[in-house]
Design an enzyme around this catalytic site. Structure first.
Site, short mmCIF file in Angstrom:
data_model
loop_
_atom_site.label_atom_id
_atom_site.label_comp_id
_atom_site.label_asym_id
_atom_site.label_seq_id
_atom_site.Cartn_x
_atom_site.Cartn_y
_atom_site.Cartn_z
N GLY A 41 46.59 2.52 10.50
CA GLY A 41 46.39 2.20 9.08
C GLY A 41 46.82 0.78 8.82
N CYS A 53 43.27 1.70 15.00
CA CYS A 53 44.27 2.24 15.92
C CYS A 53 44.16 3.74 16.10
CB CYS A 53 45.67 1.95 15.42
SG CYS A 53 45.97 0.21 15.14
#
Ligand code: AMP
Length: 484
Positions: free
Chosen positions: A118, A16
């Protein structure tokens, strides 16, 4: 269509990028541009949530940023001087819109939107507890666990509740959040994933990578420290350091592959770091050859470094078609094979009769290397020596870089010699772990206290893996888990 439950055993590994703007009349348009610069961090879905001082507005779409957020009417709907955004890739078969970030919730204090880069490693365990206590999850994302922990925290102010929530999670997170009066940025105490602070005129910017500051002409202010939370309000920026200090473990794979080469991370240029890795690799494993060629684009900076150190000409022996996405991002093995053919072609005029050193950043499943080596040989290369600008990838990442399960990692199944045979090269060498650290200007890897997270190369995970113990050791899964 497959029925998906929150405890489905299909895994959602995310890669991401996050971005945020506080205090600019074009907040949503700037966020769309920032996300476009972070597109390499996730290509499956993107979203923006804006806030105009009164209410929150949200647009979340499957697909690329440019395809979804370049239309004026979409940007106009995202009114206000504050916006955060997220770009996401997950490996799951059916990406569902309710997993697309930023997530939004109406909390007791008002709206709360959050974008997460994460992966948490105890989200499932926490989720089981929350569900038992009555939380109703809307998505299968680990990020929602954070939202529920905040919602159910008894502490006073929203920032205190957020801190209380984050103290319960394990794993990696760089978060950008929007509340009724603030934009919040926070990095996990190990600082596994990056997050930078920037300034554009009077506006504050948060971005996963500095290349996303460049695209909007923002100045780089600094990286957030591991464990730091910045709370940006109209009155200014407040810095909190709410977590017990830990030694930092920034992800070394950001330098190897993941980040864009024009970004700076932790004060180092990613491009320069990749070149130094290539130079170190040349010192460690020389081969007699006529030309050094990269597997473009990921192997290019390391190949430049290798060639200059080895004194062998750097040439473009493989030409990349830029209109195909990253091969790795394709959802099935068959398409991945096809993708490699679509994406690269050998430069016959150059390769005919040459002894070639082929440089790539990493070998994951080995699919790319097999295809590329075959292509280079078919084009007439007489010898192919493969050099890899990272140590063998032997372990899965549980912190936000998509890697397949351990059993699919070529290096977890084969020795280097067997890998060389499998790929069909005359010789194969990987940079050593100490060589990689030297390229990062460290004396070597400190095995007592490693300076980076290098779990994909060493299996030395810096957090407990509550949700993943069996996967990390390569055993059969006993629990139904879904990591996001
Ligand atoms: P493979 O064919 O599975 O060995 O893939 C190796 C190629 O994928 C390398 O050339 C890398 O450039 C790229 N790669 C490595 N890790 C990742 C990742 N996490 N996501 C996307 N691509 C990757």
């Amino acid at each position: 269509m497959r029925h998906e439950t929150p405890f489905d055993d299909d895994k959602l590994h995310e890669e991401c990028g996050v971005f945020g703007v506080f205090g600019h009349p074009d907040a949503a348009a700037l966020t769309a541009l920032g996300l476009h610069a972070l597109q390499h961090r996730g290509q499956e879905a993107a979203g923006i949530v804006s806030q105009d001082g009164k209410q929150f507005m949200s647009e979340r779409r499957l697909g690329l940023v440019g395809d979804n957020f370049s239309r004026e009417d979409v940007i106009r709907r995202l009114a206000g001087e504050r916006a955060i955004g997220h770009t996401r890739y997950s490996t799951t078969g059916d990406t569902i819109l309710r997993n697309v970030q930023p997530l939004f919730a109406d909390l007791a204090e008002g709206g709360f939107a959050v974008a997460h880069n994460g992966n948490l490693t105890n989200a499932q365990a926490l989720r089981h507890e929350l569900v038992k206590r009555g939380s109703i999850f809307q998505s299968t994302s680990d990020t929602e666990t954070i939202v529920h922990l905040i919602a159910t925290s008894g502490f006073g102010r929203l920032t205190d509740r957020m801190i209380h929530a984050l103290k319960q999670v394990e794993g990696a997170y760089s978060l950008v959040a929007l509340t009724p009066d603030a934009m919040i940025g926070v990095r996990d105490p190990l600082g596994v994933r990056p997050l930078s602070l920037g300034k554009l005129e009077n506006a504050w910017i948060l971005a996963s990578e500095t290349c996303a500051l460049d695209i909007i002409g923002a100045d780089f202010v600094r990286d957030l420290d591991p464990g730091e939370m910045v709370v940006i309000r109209e009155t200014g920026v407040e810095t909190l350091r709410p977590f017990p200090a830990q030694s930092h473990r920034f992800c070394i794979f950001e330098y190897v592959y993941f980040a864009r080469p024009d970004s700076y991370m932790e004060g180092s240029s990613v491009y320069e770091a990749r070149k130094r890795i290539g130079m170190e690799l040349a010192r460690e494993s020389h081969a007699d050859a006529d030309i050094v060629i990269p597997v473009p684009d990921s192997g290019t900076p390391a190949a430049i470094g290798y060639a200059s150190e080895a004194g062998i000409p750097f040439e473009l022996g493989i030409i990349r078609n830029h209109y195909v996405g990253r091969t790795f991002i394709e959802p099935t093995d068959n398409i991945r094979h096809l993708g490699v053919k679509l994406k690269h072609n050998a430069n016959r005029a150059l390769l005919e009769g040459k002894r070639v050193i082929l440089v790539d950043d990493s070998i994951v499943r080995g699919t790319t290397s097999v295809k590329i080596v075959n292509m280079v040989r078919e084009a007439g290369a007489t010898e192919v020596h493969m050099r890899i600008a990272s140590p063998p990838t032997t372990h899965s990442c549980f912190y936000g870089v998509d890697t397949p399960e351990r059993s699919k990692l070529l290096a977890s199944r084969m020795s280097v010699a067997d890998m060389a045979k499998h790929i069909g090269v005359d010789s194969l060498a990987f940079i050593s772990i100490d060589g990689l650290y030297r390229a990062m200007r460290e004396p070597g890897r400190n095995s007592q206290q490693p300076q980076y997270c290098d779990a994909c190369f060493t299996g030395d995970y810096p957090t407990t893996l509550t949700d993943h113990e069996d996967e990390a050791t390569g055993n059969q899964l006993s629990l139904l888990t879904e990591s996001v």
